[in-house]
Structures are given as structure tokens and as C-alpha cells.
Write a protein that holds these residues in place. Structure first.
Motif, PDB file in Angstrom:
ATOM      1  N   ILE A 139       0.839  -1.203   0.000  1.00 15.67           N
ATOM      2  CA  ILE A 139       0.000   0.000   0.000  1.00 15.67           C
ATOM      3  C   ILE A 139       0.871   1.249   0.000  1.00 15.67           C
ATOM      4  CG2 ILE A 139      -1.680   1.345   1.345  1.00 15.67           C
ATOM      5  CD1 ILE A 139      -2.775  -1.385   2.365  1.00 15.67           C
ATOM      6  N   ALA A 140       1.930   1.234   0.791  1.00 14.03           N
ATOM      7  CA  ALA A 140       2.849   2.374   0.825  1.00 14.03           C
ATOM      8  C   ALA A 140       3.472   2.618  -0.547  1.00 14.03           C
ATOM      9  CB  ALA A 140       3.932   2.137   1.873  1.00 14.03           C
ATOM     10  N   GLN A 141       3.809   1.543  -1.266  1.00 14.21           N
ATOM     11  CA  GLN A 141       4.362   1.682  -2.615  1.00 14.21           C
ATOM     12  C   GLN A 141       3.362   2.368  -3.543  1.00 14.21           C
ATOM     13  OE1 GLN A 141       5.314  -2.408  -3.524  1.00 14.21           O
ATOM     14  NE2 GLN A 141       7.372  -2.270  -2.619  1.00 14.21           N
ATOM     15  N   GLU A 142       2.085   2.002  -3.412  1.00 18.30           N
ATOM     16  CA  GLU A 142       1.047   2.601  -4.245  1.00 18.30           C
ATOM     17  C   GLU A 142       0.898   4.096  -3.949  1.00 18.30           C
ATOM     18  OE1 GLU A 142      -1.804  -1.272  -5.059  1.00 18.30           O
ATOM     19  OE2 GLU A 142      -2.109  -0.144  -3.204  1.00 18.30           O
ATOM     20  N   ILE A 143       1.018   4.463  -2.678  1.00 23.69           N
ATOM     21  CA  ILE A 143       0.919   5.874  -2.294  1.00 23.69           C
ATOM     22  C   ILE A 143       2.108   6.661  -2.839  1.00 23.69           C
ATOM     23  CG2 ILE A 143       0.905   7.463  -0.328  1.00 23.69           C
ATOM     24  CD1 ILE A 143      -0.534   5.207   1.265  1.00 23.69           C
ATOM     25  N   ILE A 206     -11.012  -0.566   3.724  1.00 20.17           N
ATOM     26  CA  ILE A 206     -11.080   0.862   3.434  1.00 20.17           C
ATOM     27  C   ILE A 206     -10.514   1.708   4.578  1.00 20.17           C
ATOM     28  CG2 ILE A 206     -13.432   1.232   4.317  1.00 20.17           C
ATOM     29  CD1 ILE A 206     -13.875   3.006   1.788  1.00 20.17           C
ATOM     30  N   ASN A 207     -10.695   1.265   5.806  1.00 21.30           N
ATOM     31  CA  ASN A 207     -10.168   2.019   6.946  1.00 21.30           C
ATOM     32  C   ASN A 207      -8.645   1.938   7.018  1.00 21.30           C
ATOM     33  OD1 ASN A 207     -12.736   2.907   8.031  1.00 21.30           O
ATOM     34  ND2 ASN A 207     -13.085   0.748   8.579  1.00 21.30           N
ATOM     35  N   LEU A 208      -8.111   0.785   6.608  1.00 19.39           N
ATOM     36  CA  LEU A 208      -6.655   0.666   6.555  1.00 19.39           C
ATOM     37  C   LEU A 208      -6.084   1.629   5.517  1.00 19.39           C
ATOM     38  CD1 LEU A 208      -3.963  -0.742   7.219  1.00 19.39           C
ATOM     39  CD2 LEU A 208      -4.554  -2.490   5.512  1.00 19.39           C
ATOM     40  N   LEU A 209      -6.709   1.671   4.342  1.00 15.30           N
ATOM     41  CA  LEU A 209      -6.248   2.592   3.307  1.00 15.30           C
ATOM     42  C   LEU A 209      -6.304   4.036   3.791  1.00 15.30           C
ATOM     43  CD1 LEU A 209      -7.832   1.142   0.020  1.00 15.30           C
ATOM     44  CD2 LEU A 209      -5.504   0.838   0.869  1.00 15.30           C
ATOM     45  N   PHE A 214      -3.812   6.622   1.786  1.00 13.40           N
ATOM     46  CA  PHE A 214      -4.119   6.308   0.394  1.00 13.40           C
ATOM     47  C   PHE A 214      -5.057   7.346  -0.228  1.00 13.40           C
ATOM     48  CE2 PHE A 214      -6.139   3.972  -3.071  1.00 13.40           C
ATOM     49  CZ  PHE A 214      -5.147   3.101  -3.531  1.00 13.40           C
ATOM     50  N   PHE A 215      -6.009   7.842   0.569  1.00 16.86           N
ATOM     51  CA  PHE A 215      -6.993   8.800   0.061  1.00 16.86           C
ATOM     52  C   PHE A 215      -6.620  10.253   0.356  1.00 16.86           C
ATOM     53  CE2 PHE A 215      -9.674   5.044   1.480  1.00 16.86           C
ATOM     54  CZ  PHE A 215      -9.725   4.462   0.224  1.00 16.86           C
TER      55      PHE A 215
END
Length: 520
Positions: A139-143, A206-209, A214-215
Motif C-alpha cells: 500500500i505504501a508503494q502505491e501511495i 477501506i479504513n486501513l487505506l 491512500f486517500f
């Protein structure tokens, strides 16, 4: 200035630049080589992986194992730019390097890294390895790619559109939403989806993101409106983008059925994938096929087979004969691609080998965290170790891929329909007089329809029983042995070389993207 920024987790540009895992990167590489030639105003955004994907080596028993060796590149330009990104409440610095256009004759690409002294150890590991098996790191990579890439592009370029190649970089859409609102995102975001299998369409809590960043500042309720709860990245991308596309005709049909329930989205168009003949195709093969000169084509093919067989001998100690039909199964090791399909009926496979008229090579990289795929790879090694005229190669990257495509006679493709969105390895093999033998999936559906005599089709695409498909595959191989190295064979190879570039060359693909996708 460039008009469109193309975000991709991986780019396969050159063997020396190890920032790719497989087909997605190979496609992005061809996309950027062809776009440069055609003067399409593209700029790339990707990650500079400190350890690449991974190094596929052998243990003392000849089985594959994963090693991670740090990579260094002196040909990337340090543009002296660092941008901040907030991940899990921590301010992390993202540094950008630039691959200049003239280095490998591509459109320019900005490569991002967190592996710099300004960050703590955990933050530095974000850009260590492609597709990290740890979900939080992923997820960090995506951010970093989405938000960090957006900030770098805003500093360096003046783009009109943001094209995300798969949904990994979706945070760029939420950053635009944060800065400019819904209408801006809907006008500027473009999305290419690549896979119909669940594992390729990422779903997250969604809460993790939200807690990870992420958002950005967008609230969870708004994010849920786009991606649902649990949050599906593909669904959100489909709802937020101006245009979306699948990568083959069958993939478009499959995707439309798969996502028919998704409201408030644009129809998914089709732009079939293609590969760059100027990178992948041997020039003498192209010349011989253009002249329809069987003698010239055969002589060059034998030279290319000898080059491949030097690698086979070096890795495995097996001495292959260029005069014998050589079948290759080589691509990313994933369950739906069925890498062990040739061994479904071991007795029949061994009977083929006993003829002394066929040689088989396997190659491909499983995901470093996919233990089942690695077990399959090593099971094939163990099953074939004592068999003559069979080898399993490691190190499936650009260099080996080109050797295999130019040196093989048959390129075997065995995906379980309709899981292969496109698949492009067979295109580049066909460009080099290696006949494509495939199930009716991905791009092969279009290839077999346009030129049914230029390839071998396994099954009918309707009866998907594995025993039936395996039987059809063996029958094709038995027939192929009989016609190999005849005029009939070389005429088929010539037609394959000449016909495949009519539609499956990257310049057609780029022109289609320019007309259908990048246009205002």
C-alpha cells in the motif's frame, strides 16, 4: 512539455535497468519505445526498486531460489528533487531520478525512491522491491507512486492527462480529487485494466487505506462511493476515470461482464496490446521473411537456436541440437497460466521425448512470495532432471526472453480461459519465426481468427475441460514433430513473421491510444 503522464509500477526498458517483473513491464517498455519513435508526448512515472523484482538463482541442487542484490544505475539523472508524502501519519521524502529520452530511445521516465538518508529505515524499505509481499509495504508503494509521482510531475511537467497502467497508482486520482474536485478527476484520469482474475483486482480494508494515507484528505465515505467497502481499486478507477480500456477483444468482453454491476462508469473500450518489433525482432529474420526466402530464414533461425542453446548448456549442462524442434514455455509463473500443463500426462510427454525429435525449455519467474508457484517451478525441475532434451532455465528477464523468442520453434501458451487478459510473449515469438501454440485466450483469439494457419490453436475455447485441452495440445505437438523443418513449416513461419506485425506491433497500439484514449 508532455501531454500525458503514464504511471506504471514497472517498466522493462533494458536488461540493465531491473525495474520490472513481467508482462506489465514488457508492455510499458514497448509502449514507450514506440511512443518515442512516433513523437507521442508521453512521460512516464515509476519506481526505482533498490533490489529490483528479485534475482532468480539456483541452490546447490539446481532448484530456484530468491536472492536480492542491490542495483546501481549511473545512467539515471539526479534532478535534485524531493517531494514529501504522508504515509501512516509519517512524513516521507520521495526522491526523483530521470531516465532521459536518448539513453534507451524511449519517452522520458521519472523513477521514484524512498531509499535515501532523509528517511528512517522502515520508510527506506518501501522502494526496496517490486510487489512486496507485505500488504502494508505494498500500500505504501502505491501511495508513493500515485501521490509522489503526481507531485513530481506537477514540479517538472505540464500534463493534461494521467494514465494509470493498472490501478496500483490510484492514489493519484484521490490527490487530484483533493486538489481540484470531482469534475477535474473525471476529465483528466485514464485507466487501463489488465487482468480479469480476482488476485489482479486488488481489494483492501477501506479504513486501513484511509489510515495509511491512500486517500489523502478525502473522507472514507467519499472513497467508499467510488470503490465500495471493502475497497476495490479497479472499481474505483472505473468510476473515477474519463476513459478505460481492456487489452484484448476477449478481455473487453470479459471485463464488461465482470464489472456489469458497477454503476456510474464509462464503457470499457478495447485497445489490444502489442509489442515493439524494433526491439524484439531479429533483423535478419524480418528480412528473410520479407523476401519469403526459406533458405535464408532457416539459416538465420539455426544461428539463433545455437545462441539460445549456449545459454541452455551454460545453465543446465544439456546440449541441445538446433536441427530438432524446440518448444518453449516461458512467462510469469502463475497458476492460471498452467506452467506444468505439458506434464499433465507424463507418459505421453515422455513418449514425445522418446522420438528424439523434440526439445523442451521452461523458464519464468514466480512471485517471490508465491510459495506454490515456486514449488511448481522446482517440481518441474525435479520431474525433468533425468530427461534428455528438457531444460528449465532461471533468470527470465529481457535478455533471456529475447534469446528464447528468437531461438524457439514453438512458443507454447496454456492459460486457463478467460484469465489471460492479453499476454504478449507470443507476439514477439511470432515476430521471430516461432509458431504460437495456444489455448483460445487473450490476444491469441484475435490472431487465430485473422490468420488461422499461422499458429496452432489448442481446443475451441468452448470446451474448457483440462483433459480435453491437454489431449489437443499433445496432438498438435505430435503433428508438429512430423512437419518440422519442411517447406510447409518454413512457409508457416514466414507467414507468421509477416502477418503478426500487421496488427500486433506497438506502433499500431500507440496510434490507437493516441486516437481513442489520449485525444481531447
Amino acid at each position: 512539455m508532455k501531454n500525458t503522464a503514464y504511471f506504471s509500477m514497472e517498466f522493462a526498458i533494458d536488461q540493465s535497468l531491473k525495474t520490472y517483473a513481467g508482462g506489465l513491464g514488457f508492455l510499458a517498455g514497448s509502449h514507450f519505445r514506440a511512443a518515442k519513435r512516433l513523437n507521442v508526448p508521453l512521460v512516464g512515472v515509476s519506481m526505482l526498486w533498490s533490489y529490483g523484482y528479485y534475482d532468480q538463482v539456483r541452490d546447490r541442487e539446481g532448484r530456484m531460489k530468491v536472492e536480492n542484490i542491490r542495483k546501481y544505475y549511473d545512467f539515471l539523472t539526479d534532478i535534485d528533487l524531493k517531494v514529501p508524502v504522508v504515509i501512516n501519519g509519517t512524513n516521507i521524502w520521495v526522491k526523483a531520478y530521470k531516465l532521459e529520452e536518448n539513453t534507451f530511445n524511449t519517452c522520458p521516465i521519472y523513477f521514484l525512491t524512498t531509499d535515501i538518508p532523509e528517511n528512517d529505515h522502515l520508510s527506506r524499505t518501501i522502494s526496496y522491491g517490486l510487489y512486496d509481499g507485505n500488504n502494508l509495504t505494498h500500500i505504501a508503494q502505491e501511495i508513493v507512486l500515485g501521490i509522489g509521482g503526481y507531485k513530481v510531475i506537477r514540479e517538472c511537467e505540464n500534463v493534461k492527462r494521467y494514465h494509470i497502467n493498472e490501478a496500483h497508482s490510484l492514489p493519484v486520482a484521490f490527490k487530484m480529487l483533493e486538489d481540484y474536485g470531482t469534475d477535474y478527476v473525471k476529465e483528466h484520469l485514464l485507466f487501463t485494466t489488465h487482468t480479469p482474475i480476482p488476485a489482479g483486482n486488488e481489494t483492501q480494508d477501506i479504513n486501513l487505506l484511509k489510515s495509511m494515507g491512500f486517500f489523502g484528505s478525502i473522507d472514507t465515505k467519499t472513497a467508499e462511493k467510488y470503490g465500495g467497502n471493502p475497497f476495490n481499486l479497479t472499481v474505483a478507477a472505473l468510476r473515477m476515470c474519463k476513459r478505460s480500456n481492456a487489452v484484448s477483444e476477449l478481455h473487453r468482453d470479459t471485463s464488461e461482464k465482470m464489472w456489469a454491476w458497477v454503476t456510474n462508469r464509462e464503457p470499457i473500450m478495447n485497445i489490444t496490446n502489442a509489442q515493439d518489433k524494433y526491439y524484439w525482432q531479429d533483423r535478419q529474420i524480418r528480412e528473410a521473411a520479407g523476401k519469403k526466402d526459406i533458405k535464408m530464414l532457416r539459416e538465420r533461425k539455426m544461428e539463433l537456436k545455437k545462441q539460445l542453446f549456449e545459454e541452455v548448456a551454460d545453465q543446465t549442462g544439456s546440449l541441445f541440437d538446433p536441427n530438432i524442434l524446440t518448444v518453449v514455455w516461458a512467462r510469469r509463473f502463475a497458476d492460471y497460466k498452467r506452467p506444468s500443463f505439458l506434464l499433465r500426462d507424463e507418459k505421453r510427454f515422455k513418449n514425445l521425448l522418446k522420438t528424439g525429435k523434440i526439445q523442451v525449455i521452461w523458464a519464468g519467474k514466480p512471485h517471490p512470495a508465491d510459495s506454490n508457484a515456486q514449488i511448481t517451478f522446482n517440481w518441474i525441475v525435479s520431474k525433468t532432471r533425468e530427461l534428455k532434451n528438457v531444460s528449465v532455465l532461471t533468470g527470465y528477464e529481457l535478455k533471456l526472453s529475447k534469446l528464447l523468442k528468437q531461438g524457439s520453434d514453438v512458443w507454447l501458451n496454456t492459460p486457463r480461459r478467460p484469465n489471460e487478459a492479453s499476454g504478449t510473449s507470443g507476439m514477439t515469438a511470432s515476430m521471430n519465426a516461432s509458431i504460437h501454440m495456444s489455448t483460445m485466450d487473450g490476444w491469441h483469439v484475435e490472431w487465430a481468427k485473422a490468420y488461422p494457419k499461422d499458429s496452432f490453436t489448442i481446443g475451441d475455447g468452448v470446451n474448457l475441460d483440462e483433459d480435453y485441452e491437454a489431449n489437443e495440445m499433445y496432438k498438435h505437438l505430435e503433428k508438429t514433430i512430423k512437419i518440422y523443418d519442411t517447406d510447409e513449416w518454413w512457409e508457416k513461419a514466414i507467414n507468421s513473421v509477416n502477418h503478426v506485425v500487421e496488427y500486433f506491433d506497438a506502433e499500431r497500439m500507440i496510434m490507437e491510444y493516441t486516437k481513442k484514449f489520449y485525444s481531447d
